[in-house]
Design a protein around this motif. Structure first.
Motif, PDB file in Angstrom:
ATOM      1  N   VAL A   1       0.803  -1.234   0.000  1.00 26.39           N
ATOM      2  CA  VAL A   1       0.000   0.000   0.000  1.00 26.39           C
ATOM      3  C   VAL A   1       0.831   1.276   0.000  1.00 26.39           C
ATOM      4  O   VAL A   1       0.283   2.355  -0.237  1.00 26.39           O
ATOM      5  N   ALA A   2       2.129   1.185   0.270  1.00 30.64           N
ATOM      6  CA  ALA A   2       2.956   2.388   0.405  1.00 30.64           C
ATOM      7  C   ALA A   2       3.891   2.557  -0.781  1.00 30.64           C
ATOM      8  O   ALA A   2       4.401   1.586  -1.341  1.00 30.64           O
ATOM      9  N   LYS A   3       4.110   3.801  -1.139  1.00 35.13           N
ATOM     10  CA  LYS A   3       5.059   4.136  -2.208  1.00 35.13           C
ATOM     11  C   LYS A   3       5.890   5.316  -1.746  1.00 35.13           C
ATOM     12  O   LYS A   3       5.350   6.363  -1.391  1.00 35.13           O
ATOM     13  N   GLU A   4       7.194   5.139  -1.718  1.00 34.17           N
ATOM     14  CA  GLU A   4       8.087   6.189  -1.254  1.00 34.17           C
ATOM     15  C   GLU A   4       8.438   7.101  -2.419  1.00 34.17           C
ATOM     16  O   GLU A   4       8.806   6.648  -3.500  1.00 34.17           O
ATOM     17  N   ALA A   5       8.312   8.414  -2.167  1.00 32.88           N
ATOM     18  CA  ALA A   5       8.601   9.416  -3.188  1.00 32.88           C
ATOM     19  C   ALA A   5       9.469  10.501  -2.557  1.00 32.88           C
ATOM     20  O   ALA A   5       8.961  11.428  -1.928  1.00 32.88           O
ATOM     21  N   GLY A   6      10.772  10.361  -2.712  1.00 34.92           N
ATOM     22  CA  GLY A   6      11.675  11.306  -2.067  1.00 34.92           C
ATOM     23  C   GLY A   6      11.571  11.186  -0.554  1.00 34.92           C
ATOM     24  O   GLY A   6      11.692  10.092   0.004  1.00 34.92           O
ATOM     25  N   ASP A   7      11.320  12.307   0.105  1.00 34.12           N
ATOM     26  CA  ASP A   7      11.167  12.302   1.564  1.00 34.12           C
ATOM     27  C   ASP A   7       9.759  11.916   1.999  1.00 34.12           C
ATOM     28  O   ASP A   7       9.504  11.751   3.192  1.00 34.12           O
ATOM     29  N   ASP A   8       8.842  11.812   1.064  1.00 34.38           N
ATOM     30  CA  ASP A   8       7.438  11.525   1.381  1.00 34.38           C
ATOM     31  C   ASP A   8       7.120  10.047   1.187  1.00 34.38           C
ATOM     32  O   ASP A   8       7.788   9.342   0.430  1.00 34.38           O
TER      33      ASP A   8
END
Length: 436
Positions: A238-245
């Motif tokens: 369910v999670a996707k890391e995008a830079g610091d977010d």
């Protein structure tokens, strides 16, 4: 106890071999036994002692006692003194929390400056039980019931399998001297009240209560490990890391029968405390957010966005001069003169050098900012409307920079160029600006 302790160290902490070890020593029963045991094993040790100046002359008596003991036994010793009450008052902390903050801050400083590897403390099974009860009375998740960890970063607690009774018996058999802390007799502190009033009743009900408690805690730790494994697997779905977010897909999350437990597992380490508010975000209105000391959780349509808090200084401006070919802060931009244009994208624009006026300025957008979107031939549009059309989240809006020339928008950086600075047939000089 010595053989049991030696076997425990070898089996649970084999990596301590050939390491330099600090022993946190108060002068009390537990820590003096810890020193006595480690002194007989082939480890390089040194003693750390904090004088918190909370018990007048008694505190200095503890410090002198430890100093003399270490001198007699040729053990290196490091001592320090804190004005704990002043620190607690300045930072609005309880005395116990202030002492812990001061102690561990100093410990880690010495690990680095003295080139030591680990710090060993004398927390034992009874301490673990008291911590369990304290957490239970305050309300806690499963993690709070698993007790004091035997290792936390560079802090090692080798006494956790041992009871206070075992430690006392060893001290008496080996004629070990220690100092009694007079504050331990007072029920002023919650831990002492539990130690004096509650634990004896539990042990009276079941003489083997401490052993039974250790088994229960072992089961709880196994359950916690299983939960952590499951939370990692669900996180990957369910999670996707995008830079610091980190973006969490709510549509996927809400398919889980107990998604609140996963939210707790994921966000607990980021310092969040308002759990009901976090759970309400799942079905809440887009744009709502919950803050911790250092992070923000934002609801953006069908997504929860976790991001670090950043100080937004909207009046801060950064100038780009005519001879600048590269900008490294707050964005990475490259500027160069070219003979013709290539493909224009969100990250590359081409402007007529005769239409812009240096110095160019980078700053955050302001409410009411208007520009002329590239390709719309003179029609104006509010930047806020552009953000809405692009479906930018609050976090994405706050991260967006605007490039200005003489207070006119040249580029909503990374999103849209302004049409007023476009290349014409009669353009003589072209400047390429690229976002790295």
């Amino acid at each position: 106890m010595f053989t049991k302790f030696q076997n425990h160290i070898l089996s649970r902490f084999p990596f301590l071999e050939d390491k330099k070890l600090f022993l946190a020593v108060s002068g009390g029963l537990d820590s003096m036994v810890l020193v006595h045991l480690l002194k007989q094993l082939p480890y390089e040790i040194a003693v750390l002692h904090c004088n918190f100046q909370l018990r007048g002359l008694e505190s200095f008596g503890d410090q002198n006692f430890i100093q003399e003991f270490c001198d007699q036994n040729k053990i290196p010793v490091f001592t320090t003194q804190f004005d704990t009450e002043a620190f607690a008052k300045d930072y609005k902390l309880s005395t116990q929390v202030a002492a812990r903050e001061l102690r561990y801050s100093w410990f880690y400083e010495l690990l680095d400056t003295e080139n030591f590897d680990y710090i060993l403390t004398a927390h034992h099974a009874d301490d673990n039980l008291e911590t369990f009860i304290i957490n239970l009375t305050r309300g806690t998740g499963l993690e709070g019931l698993t007790g004091i960890p035997e290792q936390n970063d560079r802090i090692i607690r080798p006494f956790l399998p041992f009871s206070r009774e075992e430690i006392l018996q060893y001290a008496q058999e080996n004629n070990i001297e220690w100092r009694e802390d007079s504050s331990n007799a007072s029920n002023k502190y919650l831990r002492n009240k539990i130690r004096h009033d509650l634990v004896p009743v539990l042990k009276e009900i079941n003489p083997n209560f401490l052993s039974a408690f250790q088994k229960t805690q072992s089961y709880l730790q196994e359950s916690q490990e299983m939960i952590e494994d499951a939370s990692i697997m669900i996180y990957q779905q369910v999670a996707k890391e995008a830079g610091d977010d980190i973006h969490f897909d709510l549509n996927q999350l809400k398919k889980l029968p107990n998604y609140k437990s996963y939210l707790y597992q994921w966000f607990n380490e980021f310092g969040f405390l308002a759990w009901n508010d976090i759970y309400d975000l799942v079905d809440g209105q887009s744009g709502k957010q919950v803050l911790s000391a250092e992070f923000r959780l934002l609801k953006n349509r069908d997504t929860l966005i976790l991001s670090p808090l950043q100080e937004i200084v909207e009046t801060e401006e950064f100038q780009i001069n005519e001879n600048d070919t590269e900008v490294n802060f707050p964005l990475n931009l490259k500027l160069c003169q070219v003979d013709d244009i290539s493909i224009v994208s969100n990250k590359v624009i081409f402007v007529d050098a005769e239409k812009i006026q240096f110095p160019l300025v980078l700053r955050k957008w302001k409410d009411g900012d208007v520009f002329h979107p590239f390709g719309m031939h003179g029609k104006s549009k509010k930047v806020s409307k552009l953000f809405k059309d692009e479906k930018l989240s609050l976090i994405e809006k706050e991260k967006t920079w605007i490039l200005y020339s003489n207070d006119q928008i040249v580029w909503v950086v990374g999103i849209r160029q302004d049409d007023r600075f476009r290349i014409e047939n009669n353009t003589n000089k072209i400047i390429k600006i690229e976002l790295q």
